[in-house]
Design a protein around this motif. Structure first.
Motif, PDB file in Angstrom:
ATOM      1  N   ALA A 161       1.418  -9.281   6.825  1.00  0.00           N
ATOM      2  CA  ALA A 161       0.922 -10.343   5.952  1.00  0.00           C
ATOM      3  C   ALA A 161      -0.405 -10.899   6.446  1.00  0.00           C
ATOM      4  O   ALA A 161      -1.285 -11.253   5.645  1.00  0.00           O
ATOM      5  N   GLU A 162      -0.573 -10.961   7.758  1.00  0.00           N
ATOM      6  CA  GLU A 162      -1.771 -11.557   8.352  1.00  0.00           C
ATOM      7  C   GLU A 162      -2.959 -10.597   8.361  1.00  0.00           C
ATOM      8  O   GLU A 162      -4.095 -10.996   8.080  1.00  0.00           O
ATOM      9  N   LEU A 163      -2.715  -9.330   8.660  1.00  0.00           N
ATOM     10  CA  LEU A 163      -3.797  -8.392   8.947  1.00  0.00           C
ATOM     11  C   LEU A 163      -4.236  -7.556   7.762  1.00  0.00           C
ATOM     12  O   LEU A 163      -5.321  -6.971   7.787  1.00  0.00           O
ATOM     13  N   PHE A 164      -3.416  -7.480   6.714  1.00  0.00           N
ATOM     14  CA  PHE A 164      -3.715  -6.595   5.594  1.00  0.00           C
ATOM     15  C   PHE A 164      -3.709  -7.384   4.280  1.00  0.00           C
ATOM     16  O   PHE A 164      -2.761  -7.320   3.507  1.00  0.00           O
ATOM     17  N   PRO A 165      -4.776  -8.130   4.010  1.00  0.00           N
ATOM     18  CA  PRO A 165      -4.805  -8.961   2.800  1.00  0.00           C
ATOM     19  C   PRO A 165      -4.908  -8.173   1.513  1.00  0.00           C
ATOM     20  O   PRO A 165      -4.479  -8.639   0.466  1.00  0.00           O
ATOM     21  N   GLY A 166      -5.488  -6.970   1.568  1.00  0.00           N
ATOM     22  CA  GLY A 166      -5.632  -6.196   0.345  1.00  0.00           C
ATOM     23  C   GLY A 166      -5.898  -4.740   0.649  1.00  0.00           C
ATOM     24  O   GLY A 166      -6.740  -4.414   1.489  1.00  0.00           O
ATOM     25  N   ALA A 167      -5.172  -3.854  -0.020  1.00  0.00           N
ATOM     26  CA  ALA A 167      -5.342  -2.413   0.161  1.00  0.00           C
ATOM     27  C   ALA A 167      -5.032  -1.721  -1.154  1.00  0.00           C
ATOM     28  O   ALA A 167      -4.362  -2.278  -2.035  1.00  0.00           O
ATOM     29  N   LEU A 168      -5.521  -0.494  -1.281  1.00  0.00           N
ATOM     30  CA  LEU A 168      -5.189   0.286  -2.470  1.00  0.00           C
ATOM     31  C   LEU A 168      -3.716   0.660  -2.481  1.00  0.00           C
ATOM     32  O   LEU A 168      -3.066   0.637  -3.528  1.00  0.00           O
ATOM     33  N   THR A 169      -3.199   1.035  -1.300  1.00  0.00           N
ATOM     34  CA  THR A 169      -1.813   1.490  -1.225  1.00  0.00           C
ATOM     35  C   THR A 169      -1.130   0.939   0.018  1.00  0.00           C
ATOM     36  O   THR A 169      -1.775   0.545   0.991  1.00  0.00           O
ATOM     37  N   ALA A 170       0.185   0.946  -0.033  1.00  0.00           N
ATOM     38  CA  ALA A 170       1.032   0.821   1.153  1.00  0.00           C
ATOM     39  C   ALA A 170       2.219   1.747   0.925  1.00  0.00           C
ATOM     40  O   ALA A 170       2.592   2.033  -0.216  1.00  0.00           O
ATOM     41  N   THR A 171       2.797   2.212   2.027  1.00  0.00           N
ATOM     42  CA  THR A 171       3.882   3.193   1.939  1.00  0.00           C
ATOM     43  C   THR A 171       5.027   2.765   2.834  1.00  0.00           C
ATOM     44  O   THR A 171       4.812   2.278   3.950  1.00  0.00           O
ATOM     45  N   VAL A 172       6.243   2.985   2.349  1.00  0.00           N
ATOM     46  CA  VAL A 172       7.452   2.736   3.133  1.00  0.00           C
ATOM     47  C   VAL A 172       8.251   4.030   3.206  1.00  0.00           C
ATOM     48  O   VAL A 172       8.580   4.632   2.173  1.00  0.00           O
ATOM     49  N   HIS A 173       8.539   4.464   4.437  1.00  0.00           N
ATOM     50  CA  HIS A 173       9.472   5.571   4.652  1.00  0.00           C
ATOM     51  C   HIS A 173      10.787   4.969   5.147  1.00  0.00           C
ATOM     52  O   HIS A 173      10.809   4.296   6.177  1.00  0.00           O
ATOM     53  N   ARG A 174      11.839   5.205   4.411  1.00  0.00           N
ATOM     54  CA  ARG A 174      13.132   4.629   4.779  1.00  0.00           C
ATOM     55  C   ARG A 174      14.185   5.717   4.850  1.00  0.00           C
ATOM     56  O   ARG A 174      14.026   6.819   4.305  1.00  0.00           O
ATOM     57  N   GLY A 175      15.278   5.410   5.523  1.00  0.00           N
ATOM     58  CA  GLY A 175      16.385   6.343   5.604  1.00  0.00           C
ATOM     59  C   GLY A 175      17.240   6.291   4.351  1.00  0.00           C
ATOM     60  O   GLY A 175      17.207   5.321   3.586  1.00  0.00           O
ATOM     61  N   VAL A 176      18.002   7.342   4.148  1.00  0.00           N
ATOM     62  CA  VAL A 176      18.906   7.396   3.003  1.00  0.00           C
ATOM     63  C   VAL A 176      19.904   6.244   3.096  1.00  0.00           C
ATOM     64  O   VAL A 176      20.574   6.051   4.115  1.00  0.00           O
ATOM     65  N   GLY A 177      19.977   5.459   2.044  1.00  0.00           N
ATOM     66  CA  GLY A 177      20.949   4.375   1.997  1.00  0.00           C
ATOM     67  C   GLY A 177      20.530   3.113   2.718  1.00  0.00           C
ATOM     68  O   GLY A 177      21.296   2.146   2.763  1.00  0.00           O
ATOM     69  N   GLU A 178      19.318   3.061   3.281  1.00  0.00           N
ATOM     70  CA  GLU A 178      18.875   1.830   3.945  1.00  0.00           C
ATOM     71  C   GLU A 178      18.609   0.741   2.907  1.00  0.00           C
ATOM     72  O   GLU A 178      17.759   0.913   2.026  1.00  0.00           O
ATOM     73  N   HIS A 179      19.308  -0.365   3.021  1.00  0.00           N
ATOM     74  CA  HIS A 179      19.134  -1.457   2.057  1.00  0.00           C
ATOM     75  C   HIS A 179      19.161  -2.815   2.752  1.00  0.00           C
ATOM     76  O   HIS A 179      19.441  -3.811   2.113  1.00  0.00           O
ATOM     77  N   HIS A 180      18.870  -2.854   4.047  1.00  0.00           N
ATOM     78  CA  HIS A 180      19.008  -4.112   4.771  1.00  0.00           C
ATOM     79  C   HIS A 180      17.977  -5.137   4.294  1.00  0.00           C
ATOM     80  O   HIS A 180      16.962  -4.803   3.676  1.00  0.00           O
ATOM     81  N   ASP A 181      18.250  -6.378   4.636  1.00  0.00           N
ATOM     82  CA  ASP A 181      17.477  -7.485   4.076  1.00  0.00           C
ATOM     83  C   ASP A 181      16.007  -7.414   4.454  1.00  0.00           C
ATOM     84  O   ASP A 181      15.133  -7.697   3.635  1.00  0.00           O
ATOM     85  N   TRP A 182      15.692  -7.033   5.707  1.00  0.00           N
ATOM     86  CA  TRP A 182      14.282  -7.039   6.109  1.00  0.00           C
ATOM     87  C   TRP A 182      13.486  -5.986   5.349  1.00  0.00           C
ATOM     88  O   TRP A 182      12.285  -6.151   5.128  1.00  0.00           O
ATOM     89  N   LEU A 183      14.141  -4.911   4.898  1.00  0.00           N
ATOM     90  CA  LEU A 183      13.445  -3.903   4.107  1.00  0.00           C
ATOM     91  C   LEU A 183      13.047  -4.481   2.751  1.00  0.00           C
ATOM     92  O   LEU A 183      11.933  -4.236   2.266  1.00  0.00           O
ATOM     93  N   ARG A 184      13.926  -5.276   2.156  1.00  0.00           N
ATOM     94  CA  ARG A 184      13.565  -5.945   0.899  1.00  0.00           C
ATOM     95  C   ARG A 184      12.413  -6.921   1.110  1.00  0.00           C
ATOM     96  O   ARG A 184      11.515  -7.040   0.269  1.00  0.00           O
ATOM     97  N   ARG A 185      12.435  -7.621   2.240  1.00  0.00           N
ATOM     98  CA  ARG A 185      11.341  -8.550   2.531  1.00  0.00           C
ATOM     99  C   ARG A 185      10.037  -7.798   2.824  1.00  0.00           C
ATOM    100  O   ARG A 185       8.949  -8.265   2.482  1.00  0.00           O
ATOM    101  N   LEU A 186      10.153  -6.620   3.448  1.00  0.00           N
ATOM    102  CA  LEU A 186       8.972  -5.785   3.677  1.00  0.00           C
ATOM    103  C   LEU A 186       8.332  -5.397   2.348  1.00  0.00           C
ATOM    104  O   LEU A 186       7.113  -5.498   2.176  1.00  0.00           O
ATOM    105  N   VAL A 187       9.140  -4.971   1.403  1.00  0.00           N
ATOM    106  CA  VAL A 187       8.626  -4.608   0.087  1.00  0.00           C
ATOM    107  C   VAL A 187       7.975  -5.818  -0.573  1.00  0.00           C
ATOM    108  O   VAL A 187       6.907  -5.701  -1.201  1.00  0.00           O
ATOM    109  N   ALA A 188       8.581  -6.983  -0.433  1.00  0.00           N
ATOM    110  CA  ALA A 188       8.029  -8.192  -1.036  1.00  0.00           C
ATOM    111  C   ALA A 188       6.665  -8.544  -0.433  1.00  0.00           C
ATOM    112  O   ALA A 188       5.743  -8.967  -1.144  1.00  0.00           O
ATOM    113  N   VAL A 189       6.504  -8.353   0.873  1.00  0.00           N
ATOM    114  CA  VAL A 189       5.214  -8.617   1.516  1.00  0.00           C
ATOM    115  C   VAL A 189       4.170  -7.614   1.048  1.00  0.00           C
ATOM    116  O   VAL A 189       3.045  -7.977   0.689  1.00  0.00           O
ATOM    117  N   LEU A 190       4.515  -6.334   1.024  1.00  0.00           N
ATOM    118  CA  LEU A 190       3.538  -5.300   0.707  1.00  0.00           C
ATOM    119  C   LEU A 190       3.096  -5.339  -0.753  1.00  0.00           C
ATOM    120  O   LEU A 190       1.925  -5.110  -1.058  1.00  0.00           O
TER     121      LEU A 190
END
Length: 481
Positions: A361-390
């Motif tokens: 949130a602090e270092l990347f104010p704007g970019a064309l893209t961001a990417t998340v690589h996750r494991g099969v079935g990963e649905h933990h809360d911080w991953l949802r918050r990561l998506v919300a930040v990106l």
């Protein structure tokens, strides 16, 4: 040349004619592009095909007519707020558009690229500033575009090219220019955006200024496919010598990722590739030196930048690694875009996910893209918050892939919050790109004989018309349950 009264079908014919002309001239265009850019034949052939497909996509946008966004409110004496006049709204072309061509896509973001295609589709004449990295190709492509215009029954001067930078700056100040589009460096883009804003009549400036495109790998993804992540990352960083605005500039890995050897070996196996021109080579060498000299940085693959006897400077991939705290401490040295095959691996502590979220949130104010690589079935809360930040900081959010490769398709978003672009609500790829070069106008109680074709009741252009019929306001709100 005013194209305002040009029908959607006529605009579609123009775009298809340009596409046909370019496709037929592939045997001339591709060798010229190879000679001036150092890019491989296969890469250029694919890019030319993409350019032709893009023109044909916008031809279909024109033919459908939805981009005109016709809205007709019938005169209504019983309107709930008092008598309503006859109101008819649609989109007009903004006027002549100045396009600054890019160096790294000599077809798709150059003379007949997406900015030109979307501006012509909107009905705007185009003046293009050719990039100095491929002047002969620019002249040859412009010749094909102008020939296609004439063949489609339009004046050749619907499209003009200038080659001198000072002349282009003067055009940006010219009151006849109604909008400008740019793809290039942050420094040049900011300068041009300032000129556009400082005019007596400021105009929209749609600038793509660069991007670092962070990629986050979760522990689950690393456990499942570490080798594929390493090889995919290096391929994305090194493709076209890293001279892509969507190149992943930062790869966030769990701190005990164990991929240092694999990443280094994969990068060292990639041979040097020509950089587009000496200006890019010099800028890349400077950025690379600054990154390598930053405290806390360790080298995974040193890479190189070397001048060849054939006149091309070649770059082999450089990969470095740094901890999350060091990235924050050395942000001034590390966070700028490196336009070339360099990327930074950042270690983060998976047991302290909040630190990663705060840093993103602090270092990347704007970019064309961001990417998340996750494991099969990963649905933990911080991953949802990561998506919300990106999602607040990018125009395109990818999952389990790599950001290089921008699909030419209606839903594509190629743009993002500043500093990636100067106009975060727009895109330069996809059918929505046409909206940059349109402006709405409403006709109130206009005599039928003076209405534009798109707003007439007999609808000679056969475009979609959205109507609010008289009396409908009496039932507003009854369909929301």
């Amino acid at each position: 040349m005013d194209l305002t009264e040009t029908s959607p079908a006529e605009r579609a014919a123009v775009l298809n004619a340009i596409g046909d002309e370019l496709a037929a001239a592939a045997g001339e265009l591709i060798p010229e592009a190879m000679a001036e850019t150092g890019l491989a034949e296969a890469r250029l052939a694919g890019e030319l095909k993409r350019t032709v497909v893009q023109l044909r996509m916008f031809a279909d946008v024109c033919a459908e007519g939805d981009f005109l966004d016709v809205r007709i409110d019938e005169a209504d004496p019983d309107f709930v707020l008092g008598p309503r006049p006859d109101l008819r709204r649609f989109n007009l072309p903004v006027g002549p558009v100045l396009v600054f061509a890019a160096s790294n896509f000599p077809f798709a973001f150059s003379v007949a690229g997406g900015d030109t295609a979307s501006a012509l589709a909107a009905g705007c004449p185009v003046v293009l500033k050719a990039h100095p990295g491929h002047p002969r190709l620019s002249a040859l492509t412009a010749e094909k575009v102008r020939s296609a215009l004439v063949r489609a029954g339009r004046p050749a001067d619907t499209f003009e090219v200038v080659y001198d930078q000072d002349a282009a700056v003067e055009l940006l100040r010219d009151d006849r220019i109604a909008a400008a589009a740019f793809t290039g460096s942050f420094k040049a883009g900011r300068l041009l955006a300032g000129i556009a804003a400082a005019r007596e009549r400021p105009i929209p400036f749609y600038g793509e200024l660069g991007s670092v495109n962070p990629v986050v790998v979760t522990p689950g993804a690393l456990a499942e496919r570490a080798d594929a992540i390493a090889s995919g990352f290096v391929a994305s960083v090194s493709g076209s010598a890293g001279q892509l605005c969507t190149k992943p500039g930062f790869l966030f890995l769990p701190q005990d990722h164990g991929l240092a050897r694999e990443l280094g070996a994969a990068a060292k196996a990639v041979p040097g590739h020509p950089l587009l021109h000496e200006g890019i080579a010099a800028a890349y060498a400077g950025r690379r030196a600054a990154v390598l000299a930053a405290p806390g940085v360790s080298v995974l693959a040193e890479g190189s930048v070397e001048a060849g006897q054939d006149g091309w400077s070649r770059a082999a991939p450089t990969l470095v690694e740094v901890g999350l705290d060091d990235l924050r401490a050395q942000r001034d040295a590390l966070l700028d875009e490196a336009f070339g095959p360099l990327s930074i691996v950042v270690r983060y502590d998976p047991d302290r996910p909040e630190a990663l979220l705060d840093a993103l949130a602090e270092l990347f104010p704007g970019a064309l893209t961001a990417t998340v690589h996750r494991g099969v079935g990963e649905h933990h809360d911080w991953l949802r918050r990561l998506v919300a930040v990106l999602r607040e900081r990018v125009g395109r959010l990818l999952f389990d892939g790599w950001p290089t490769g921008v699909a030419v398709t209606p839903a594509m978003q190629h743009g993002g919050p500043y500093p990636a672009t100067t106009a975060p609500a727009t895109t330069s790829v996809g059918t929505a790109a046409i909206r940059r070069f349109l402006r709405p106008v409403t006709f109130q109680n206009c005599p039928p004989e003076l209405l534009p074709a798109a707003l007439r009741d007999d609808n000679p252009w056969r475009v979609p018309q959205r109507r609010a019929v008289a009396g409908a306001s009496l039932n507003w709100g009854n369909h929301s349950a």
